[in-house]
Scaffold this motif. Structure first.
Motif, PDB file in Angstrom:
ATOM      1  N   ILE A  18       0.862  -1.228   0.119  1.00 17.62           N
ATOM      2  CA  ILE A  18       0.100   0.000   0.157  1.00 17.62           C
ATOM      3  C   ILE A  18       1.042   1.112   0.075  1.00 17.62           C
ATOM      4  O   ILE A  18       0.709   1.999  -0.812  1.00 17.62           O
ATOM      5  CB  ILE A  18      -0.847   0.152   1.275  1.00 17.62           C
ATOM      6  CG1 ILE A  18      -2.070  -1.114   1.091  1.00 17.62           C
ATOM      7  CG2 ILE A  18      -1.814   1.277   1.465  1.00 17.62           C
ATOM      8  CD1 ILE A  18      -2.823  -0.892  -0.086  1.00 17.62           C
ATOM      9  N   LEU A  19       1.692   1.438   0.802  1.00 17.18           N
ATOM     10  CA  LEU A  19       3.007   2.508   0.708  1.00 17.18           C
ATOM     11  C   LEU A  19       3.686   2.576  -0.495  1.00 17.18           C
ATOM     12  O   LEU A  19       3.900   3.853  -0.974  1.00 17.18           O
ATOM     13  CB  LEU A  19       3.856   2.172   1.917  1.00 17.18           C
ATOM     14  CG  LEU A  19       3.158   2.417   3.501  1.00 17.18           C
ATOM     15  CD1 LEU A  19       4.343   2.069   4.498  1.00 17.18           C
ATOM     16  CD2 LEU A  19       2.660   3.835   3.821  1.00 17.18           C
ATOM     17  N   LEU A  20       3.949   1.468  -1.091  1.00 19.00           N
ATOM     18  CA  LEU A  20       4.684   1.518  -2.264  1.00 19.00           C
ATOM     19  C   LEU A  20       3.783   2.068  -3.341  1.00 19.00           C
ATOM     20  O   LEU A  20       4.260   2.946  -4.144  1.00 19.00           O
ATOM     21  CB  LEU A  20       5.267  -0.035  -2.493  1.00 19.00           C
ATOM     22  CG  LEU A  20       6.230   0.239  -3.718  1.00 19.00           C
ATOM     23  CD1 LEU A  20       7.456   0.586  -3.524  1.00 19.00           C
ATOM     24  CD2 LEU A  20       6.459  -1.319  -4.198  1.00 19.00           C
ATOM     25  N   GLY A  21       2.690   1.688  -3.302  1.00 15.76           N
ATOM     26  CA  GLY A  21       1.744   2.334  -4.421  1.00 15.76           C
ATOM     27  C   GLY A  21       1.352   3.637  -4.172  1.00 15.76           C
ATOM     28  O   GLY A  21       0.765   4.262  -5.057  1.00 15.76           O
ATOM     29  N   ARG A  22       1.585   4.281  -2.977  1.00 18.69           N
ATOM     30  CA  ARG A  22       1.171   5.518  -2.780  1.00 18.69           C
ATOM     31  C   ARG A  22       2.781   6.465  -2.504  1.00 18.69           C
ATOM     32  O   ARG A  22       2.830   7.531  -2.133  1.00 18.69           O
ATOM     33  CB  ARG A  22       0.584   5.865  -1.330  1.00 18.69           C
ATOM     34  CG  ARG A  22      -0.651   5.037  -1.416  1.00 18.69           C
ATOM     35  CD  ARG A  22      -1.975   6.008  -2.206  1.00 18.69           C
ATOM     36  NE  ARG A  22      -3.198   5.655  -1.929  1.00 18.69           N
ATOM     37  CZ  ARG A  22      -3.690   4.584  -2.605  1.00 18.69           C
ATOM     38  NH1 ARG A  22      -3.082   3.760  -3.593  1.00 18.69           N
ATOM     39  NH2 ARG A  22      -5.040   4.417  -2.166  1.00 18.69           N
ATOM     40  N   ALA A  65       4.453  15.003  -1.575  1.00 20.60           N
ATOM     41  CA  ALA A  65       4.041  15.766  -0.253  1.00 20.60           C
ATOM     42  C   ALA A  65       5.493  16.274   0.549  1.00 20.60           C
ATOM     43  O   ALA A  65       5.416  17.257   0.875  1.00 20.60           O
ATOM     44  CB  ALA A  65       3.277  14.827   0.806  1.00 20.60           C
ATOM     45  N   GLY A  66       6.433  15.275   0.237  1.00 18.37           N
ATOM     46  CA  GLY A  66       7.625  15.682   1.107  1.00 18.37           C
ATOM     47  C   GLY A  66       8.439  16.635   0.403  1.00 18.37           C
ATOM     48  O   GLY A  66       8.954  17.727   0.916  1.00 18.37           O
ATOM     49  N   LEU A  67       8.351  16.770  -1.089  1.00 17.92           N
ATOM     50  CA  LEU A  67       8.995  17.816  -1.864  1.00 17.92           C
ATOM     51  C   LEU A  67       8.108  19.205  -1.518  1.00 17.92           C
ATOM     52  O   LEU A  67       8.935  20.142  -1.561  1.00 17.92           O
ATOM     53  CB  LEU A  67       8.793  17.331  -3.089  1.00 17.92           C
ATOM     54  CG  LEU A  67       9.851  16.196  -3.910  1.00 17.92           C
ATOM     55  CD1 LEU A  67       9.801  16.124  -5.231  1.00 17.92           C
ATOM     56  CD2 LEU A  67      11.371  16.675  -3.257  1.00 17.92           C
ATOM     57  N   PHE A  68       6.856  19.103  -1.456  1.00 17.76           N
ATOM     58  CA  PHE A  68       6.121  20.220  -1.367  1.00 17.76           C
ATOM     59  C   PHE A  68       6.305  20.893  -0.164  1.00 17.76           C
ATOM     60  O   PHE A  68       6.701  22.065   0.019  1.00 17.76           O
ATOM     61  CB  PHE A  68       4.566  19.889  -1.327  1.00 17.76           C
ATOM     62  CG  PHE A  68       3.717  21.210  -0.987  1.00 17.76           C
ATOM     63  CD1 PHE A  68       3.529  22.296  -1.899  1.00 17.76           C
ATOM     64  CD2 PHE A  68       3.122  21.275   0.249  1.00 17.76           C
ATOM     65  CE1 PHE A  68       2.636  23.338  -1.713  1.00 17.76           C
ATOM     66  CE2 PHE A  68       2.410  22.294   0.486  1.00 17.76           C
ATOM     67  CZ  PHE A  68       1.992  23.315  -0.505  1.00 17.76           C
ATOM     68  N   ALA A 110       6.371  14.056   4.317  1.00 20.79           N
ATOM     69  CA  ALA A 110       6.468  12.777   3.920  1.00 20.79           C
ATOM     70  C   ALA A 110       5.838  11.804   4.941  1.00 20.79           C
ATOM     71  O   ALA A 110       4.978  10.856   4.830  1.00 20.79           O
ATOM     72  CB  ALA A 110       7.712  12.058   3.502  1.00 20.79           C
ATOM     73  N   VAL A 111       6.290  11.930   6.246  1.00 23.84           N
ATOM     74  CA  VAL A 111       5.767  11.036   7.446  1.00 23.84           C
ATOM     75  C   VAL A 111       4.156  11.284   7.597  1.00 23.84           C
ATOM     76  O   VAL A 111       3.420  10.408   7.794  1.00 23.84           O
ATOM     77  CB  VAL A 111       6.618  11.535   8.606  1.00 23.84           C
ATOM     78  CG1 VAL A 111       5.855  10.896   9.881  1.00 23.84           C
ATOM     79  CG2 VAL A 111       7.958  11.096   8.543  1.00 23.84           C
TER      80      VAL A 111
END
Length: 240
Positions: free
Chosen positions: A18-22, A29-32, A188-189
């Protein structure tokens, strides 16, 4: 994910998929957030500057040579000198001399840092301010006033200037690099947390394997979707 008797069993492999798919959403989000931290630290938060002055204190009688005992006593007393430097008397006197009418004693104490490195007789006085020139002026004034105060209170001969404060050319905070990295990590977290939370709260049946896993029943037959229903399902999957 399995629920039995109000106990949730998490399939780590499924959670990882699931995390890999997202992953794209989490990385985006981390970059933003990283760019937001970069913008805020560079253009929104006011930079502060630090200026440091140092004094050298030695407890000895006039016209006597310096002994090892003098050095030991002076080292032990540096903490006392630090407390005198941060005293209300010294800071209020500095406010009067520099005519800092808009600053109170507690405000000046909050931007002052006194360091006493171990095994030395050096006391470093550091002042932080948004104006680099003012930081230098306050640091030097604190050194002058505290030197007079320490001389009177501790009954010592004199305090030597080890280093005068200068006008800082580089800001002490905020650190653009630190803000950028920390903001990106937090972003990201947070997104990953909501992805995991959505996975844990999702109790819908999606396949015949879920029926057997959650209900303990075997499926006898599967009803195929019509063409229209299959198209709708594919569109929903693409939107996700």
């Amino acid at each position: 994910m399995d629920r039995k008797d109000d106990i949730i069993e998490i399939n780590l492999g499924e959670l990882f998929s699931i995390l890999l798919g997202r992953a794209f959403l989490i990385i985006s989000a981390g970059l933003f957030f990283a760019l937001s931290g970069l913008f805020v630290s560079k253009f929104v938060v006011h930079p502060t500057y630090e200026s440091t002055t140092k004094i050298y204190i030695l407890n000895k009688e006039e016209n006597q040579t310096v002994t090892y005992s003098d050095v030991q006593i002076s080292t032990q007393l540096t903490q006392d000198y630090a407390e005198l430097i941060k005293s209300r008397y010294v800071l209020e006197e500095v406010i009067q001399r520099l005519n800092l009418i808009d600053m109170e004693y507690k405000q000046l104490a909050s931007v002052l840092r006194v360091d006493t490195p171990s095994d030395t007789r050096i006391v470093a006085i550091t002042v932080k301010d948004e104006d680099p020139l003012m930081a230098m002026k306050i640091a030097n004034c604190i050194r002058e006033v505290s030197s007079e105060h320490i001389t009177n209170v501790m009954d010592i001969d004199a305090i030597n200037i080890a280093e005068t404060a200068n006008v800082p050319t580089e800001k002490a905070s905020p650190s653009v690099t630190r803000w950028t990295i920390l903001s990106g990590f937090v972003g990201a977290v947070v997104v990953a947390f909501f992805v995991v939370l959505g996975y844990l709260l999702d109790d819908t049946i999606k396949s015949n394997d879920d029926v057997e896993r959650y209900l303990g029943l075997s499926t006898l037959a599967l009803v195929p979707l019509s063409v229209d229903e299959q198209d709708k399902k594919n569109k929903k999957a693409k939107k996700k």
